[in-house]
Design a protein around this motif. Structure first.
Motif, mmCIF file in Angstrom:
data_model
loop_
_atom_site.group_PDB
_atom_site.id
_atom_site.type_symbol
_atom_site.label_atom_id
_atom_site.label_comp_id
_atom_site.label_asym_id
_atom_site.label_seq_id
_atom_site.Cartn_x
_atom_site.Cartn_y
_atom_site.Cartn_z
ATOM 1 N N SER A 1 0.983 -1.060 0.025
ATOM 2 C CA SER A 1 -0.288 -0.057 0.045
ATOM 3 C C SER A 1 0.959 1.153 -0.012
ATOM 4 N N PHE A 2 0.277 2.423 -0.226
ATOM 5 C CA PHE A 2 0.771 3.683 0.023
ATOM 6 C C PHE A 2 1.473 3.809 1.258
ATOM 7 N N ARG A 3 2.432 5.034 1.349
ATOM 8 C CA ARG A 3 2.882 5.288 2.840
ATOM 9 C C ARG A 3 2.838 6.654 3.049
ATOM 10 N N PHE A 4 2.198 7.325 3.919
ATOM 11 C CA PHE A 4 2.254 8.454 4.488
ATOM 12 C C PHE A 4 3.520 9.168 4.579
ATOM 13 N N ARG A 5 3.952 10.089 3.721
ATOM 14 C CA ARG A 5 5.130 11.165 4.158
ATOM 15 C C ARG A 5 5.294 11.445 5.584
ATOM 16 N N HIS A 6 4.065 11.768 6.290
ATOM 17 C CA HIS A 6 4.178 11.829 7.565
ATOM 18 C C HIS A 6 3.141 11.388 8.363
ATOM 19 N N PRO B 1 -0.185 10.988 10.360
ATOM 20 C CA PRO B 1 -0.716 11.850 11.415
ATOM 21 C C PRO B 1 -1.420 11.082 12.489
ATOM 22 N N GLU B 2 -1.831 11.728 13.388
ATOM 23 C CA GLU B 2 -2.156 11.059 14.655
ATOM 24 C C GLU B 2 -3.513 10.358 14.023
ATOM 25 N N GLU B 3 -3.368 8.949 14.619
ATOM 26 C CA GLU B 3 -4.640 7.996 14.312
ATOM 27 C C GLU B 3 -6.121 8.709 14.617
ATOM 28 N N THR C 1 -16.783 -1.109 5.228
ATOM 29 C CA THR C 1 -15.434 -1.025 5.310
ATOM 30 C C THR C 1 -14.913 -0.197 6.589
ATOM 31 N N PRO C 2 -14.358 -1.069 7.587
ATOM 32 C CA PRO C 2 -14.001 -0.388 8.636
ATOM 33 C C PRO C 2 -12.828 0.553 8.545
ATOM 34 N N PHE C 3 -12.729 1.598 9.695
ATOM 35 C CA PHE C 3 -11.683 2.634 9.436
ATOM 36 C C PHE C 3 -10.241 1.605 9.378
ATOM 37 N N LYS D 1 -7.059 2.839 7.123
ATOM 38 C CA LYS D 1 -6.038 3.135 7.474
ATOM 39 C C LYS D 1 -4.861 2.328 6.881
ATOM 40 N N SER D 2 -5.045 1.189 6.662
ATOM 41 C CA SER D 2 -3.914 0.211 6.079
ATOM 42 C C SER D 2 -3.709 0.525 4.502
#
Length: 183
Positions: free
Chosen positions: A60-65, A67-69, A89-91, A95-96
């Motif tokens: 999957s993609f990757r956040f650059r930074h 964020p707080e969950e 579709t659960p959060f 998030k994944s």
């Protein structure tokens, strides 16, 4: 001598039939999996590897930074959950999409393909996700269903962005909020 030639020809013919039978059987099993929407992906990797050659898992993609969950969950519920992503579709599944890991469960995008296309373009444009090395459509097709249907990277070729201004604004607000969290 003539009998030996016929015997060896029969042996080769039998081998050809076995190869053909094996290939046809694999194709039939694959068609059954696809027709019943059983993913030929990482979710069933161990079982399917017995019968199919499986590609390397798409990550999957990757956040650059990251964020707080709690904040990510708020943004997800506010901008995406109702209009774009299925209630089923659960959060954690959403998030994944940003955790640089193989697929566990797919995200069911319930809006049009044009809005999904725009969403992925916004993530890239605002540098919310790390460089995908031009594999963003492969990741999108691996991690999303479109109204319960499977996607392939080719589905995004020549795709236009959504022109619905309300939807554009919602997606832009979500991505801009994520980008602000990065700064």
């Amino acid at each position: 001598m003539d009998r030996i030639k016929r015997s060896s020809r029969k042996k080769y013919a039998d081998q050809d039939y076995l190869v053909l039978l094996n290939t046809v059987t694999k194709d039939i099993i694959k068609d059954i999996f696809i027709s019943h929407h059983l993913d030929l992906d990482n979710k069933h990797r161990q079982e399917l590897s017995k019968w199919f050659y499986l590609k390397e898992p798409v990550v999957s993609f990757r956040f650059r930074h990251y964020p707080e969950e709690k904040r990510l969950k708020q943004l997800f519920k506010k901008y995406l959950k109702r209009d774009f992503i299925s209630y089923h579709t659960p959060f954690e599944t959403f998030k994944s999409l940003f955790e640089a890991r193989p697929l566990v469960n797919k995200i069911d995008w319930v809006d049009q393909k044009s809005s999904l296309y725009y969403f992925i373009k916004l993530l890239r444009k605002h540098n919310v996700i790390a460089n995908t090395k031009n594999k963003h459509w492969m990741v999108a097709s691996e991690f999303f269903l479109l109204k319960g249907e499977l996607l392939i990277p080719k589905d995004f070729l020549n795709q236009k962005e959504t022109q619905d201004q309300k939807k554009r604004q919602q997606l832009e607000n979500f991505v801009k909020a994520l980008a602000q969290l990065d700064s």
